[in-house]
Design a protein around this motif. Sequence first.
Motif, mmCIF file in Angstrom:
data_model
loop_
_atom_site.group_PDB
_atom_site.id
_atom_site.type_symbol
_atom_site.label_atom_id
_atom_site.label_comp_id
_atom_site.label_asym_id
_atom_site.label_seq_id
_atom_site.Cartn_x
_atom_site.Cartn_y
_atom_site.Cartn_z
ATOM 1 N N ALA A 190 1.275 -1.547 0.067
ATOM 2 C CA ALA A 190 -0.524 -0.031 0.139
ATOM 3 C C ALA A 190 0.777 1.367 -0.171
ATOM 4 C CB ALA A 190 -0.801 0.020 1.102
ATOM 5 N N GLN A 191 0.850 2.030 -1.137
ATOM 6 C CA GLN A 191 1.523 3.074 -0.953
ATOM 7 C C GLN A 191 0.811 4.518 -1.258
ATOM 8 O OE1 GLN A 191 4.995 3.087 -3.757
ATOM 9 N NE2 GLN A 191 5.354 1.667 -2.595
ATOM 10 N N PRO A 192 0.789 5.556 -1.377
ATOM 11 C CA PRO A 192 -0.107 6.448 -1.315
ATOM 12 C C PRO A 192 -0.554 7.271 -2.802
ATOM 13 C CG PRO A 192 1.860 7.813 0.339
ATOM 14 C CD PRO A 192 1.879 5.923 -0.187
ATOM 15 N N LEU A 193 -1.399 7.665 -3.107
ATOM 16 C CA LEU A 193 -2.546 7.923 -4.386
ATOM 17 C C LEU A 193 -2.841 9.153 -4.145
ATOM 18 C CD1 LEU A 193 -2.255 7.380 -7.359
ATOM 19 C CD2 LEU A 193 -4.445 6.344 -7.135
ATOM 20 N N TRP A 249 -2.816 -0.095 -3.928
ATOM 21 C CA TRP A 249 -2.073 -0.844 -3.885
ATOM 22 C C TRP A 249 -0.285 -0.514 -4.900
ATOM 23 C CZ3 TRP A 249 -0.978 -3.816 0.114
ATOM 24 C CH2 TRP A 249 -2.457 -3.990 0.883
ATOM 25 N N ARG A 250 0.587 -0.497 -5.032
ATOM 26 C CA ARG A 250 1.817 -1.301 -5.845
ATOM 27 C C ARG A 250 2.601 -2.658 -6.121
ATOM 28 N NH1 ARG A 250 0.698 3.939 -8.703
ATOM 29 N NH2 ARG A 250 1.290 5.955 -7.154
ATOM 30 N N GLN A 251 2.439 -2.545 -7.327
ATOM 31 C CA GLN A 251 2.553 -4.057 -7.255
ATOM 32 C C GLN A 251 4.106 -4.051 -8.156
ATOM 33 O OE1 GLN A 251 0.788 -6.579 -7.322
ATOM 34 N NE2 GLN A 251 2.284 -8.583 -7.853
ATOM 35 N N ALA A 252 5.131 -4.597 -6.955
ATOM 36 C CA ALA A 252 6.235 -5.250 -7.592
ATOM 37 C C ALA A 252 6.503 -6.381 -8.910
ATOM 38 C CB ALA A 252 6.920 -5.780 -6.045
#
Length: 403
Positions: A377-380, A386-389
């Motif tokens: 989870a990262q700011p938007l 969700w930021r997918q690796a």
Amino acid sequence: MSPWLTVIGIGEDGFSGLGKNARRALLGASRVFGSQRQLDLLPRCISGKRLLWPSPFSLKPVLALRGEPVCVLASGDPMFFGVGASLARQLDAHELNVLPMPSSCALAAARLGWPLQEVTTLSVVARPLAALNAHLYSGVRLLVLSNDGSSPAAIAAQLCERGFGPSRLQVFEHLGGSSERCLQGTAEHWPHTDIAALNLVAIECLAAADAPRLSPLAGLPDSAFKHDGQLTKRDVRAITLARLAPQPGELLWDVGAGSGSIGIEWMRAHPSCRALAIESDEGRQALIEHNRDALGVPGLQLIRGRAPQALEGLERPDAIFIGGGVTREGVLQQCWEQLRPGGRLVANAVTLQSELTLVQWREQHGGELTRIHIAQAQPLGEFDTWRQALPITLLEATKPAYA
């Protein structure tokens, strides 16, 4: 057949503290080996030739006298980080008679009231001080055999560097002798400089509030490692090590080691686990050397070279991890051939080309493929998303025991 070699544990009370069997062996010995301090404890009635250990240390002078009545002097218990253990690896049991005294750790535990089975015992005698780092957990008690009089101060400095400055230290000099003394202090305020060469350090570990929390289980935080971005990330690393399944005494090849994280965590799983890190990049080699010491596994061996060429002549491993170079011709095949029967091979792929290589290899040799997706989870803007690796394809294969 009677043993020709007797290894005698001798305490600070010297010859008077020895039992009947030890005295009899010394009186009948043609030669007696030991340090100058130990040999000076013997009375004149011991007629055997007194011999100092060679420098650098070697067992060859003793082994060359096989068949003669020979005695070797050791401090306390010769089988506890002592010369008795080294000789036992070279001789059959019927050749060797070991007569121990209480070890310095046993004496220190008695003075402190510490149950010995609840204490971790270590030695930094001719061993890297960095090995201490793998055992630093708040609340743990350590007994450390010192190399010399400078060891307590070096240990205190190391504790401070790792965030354990509040730890309490007690240094015992000449345990069991008339000159026995105990010095106390904390690592961050260690006041003592004039310390006898023969000493033992008792440590009650206490972490500072800002000390990093490093678990003995797989999956250390990425921040525990210095890296250039070439690092198997925490969650993938934990999954990878679970598949590698380290067992005591086993050897791992970490091929394309990057920052060395897999090999390091493999060795942290058990004190007897070993690892070879194969890495060709000089910058990453330096990172591996830093990380292995910082995380307490200085015994990790760095192989400077590129697979598959660098794999020639290495000891056959019980497990292999391939983190880089999986598409390089011959790497997978040579690793599989060198793997011991019953061993595990785990390879991670990120690119389409490396994934295809694993798929094709599995079609020939078998194994299991797993796709790993990690999102954080990262700011938007004002919200989170969700930021997918990058997804990881993991190959796990076990070599048949009959291979």
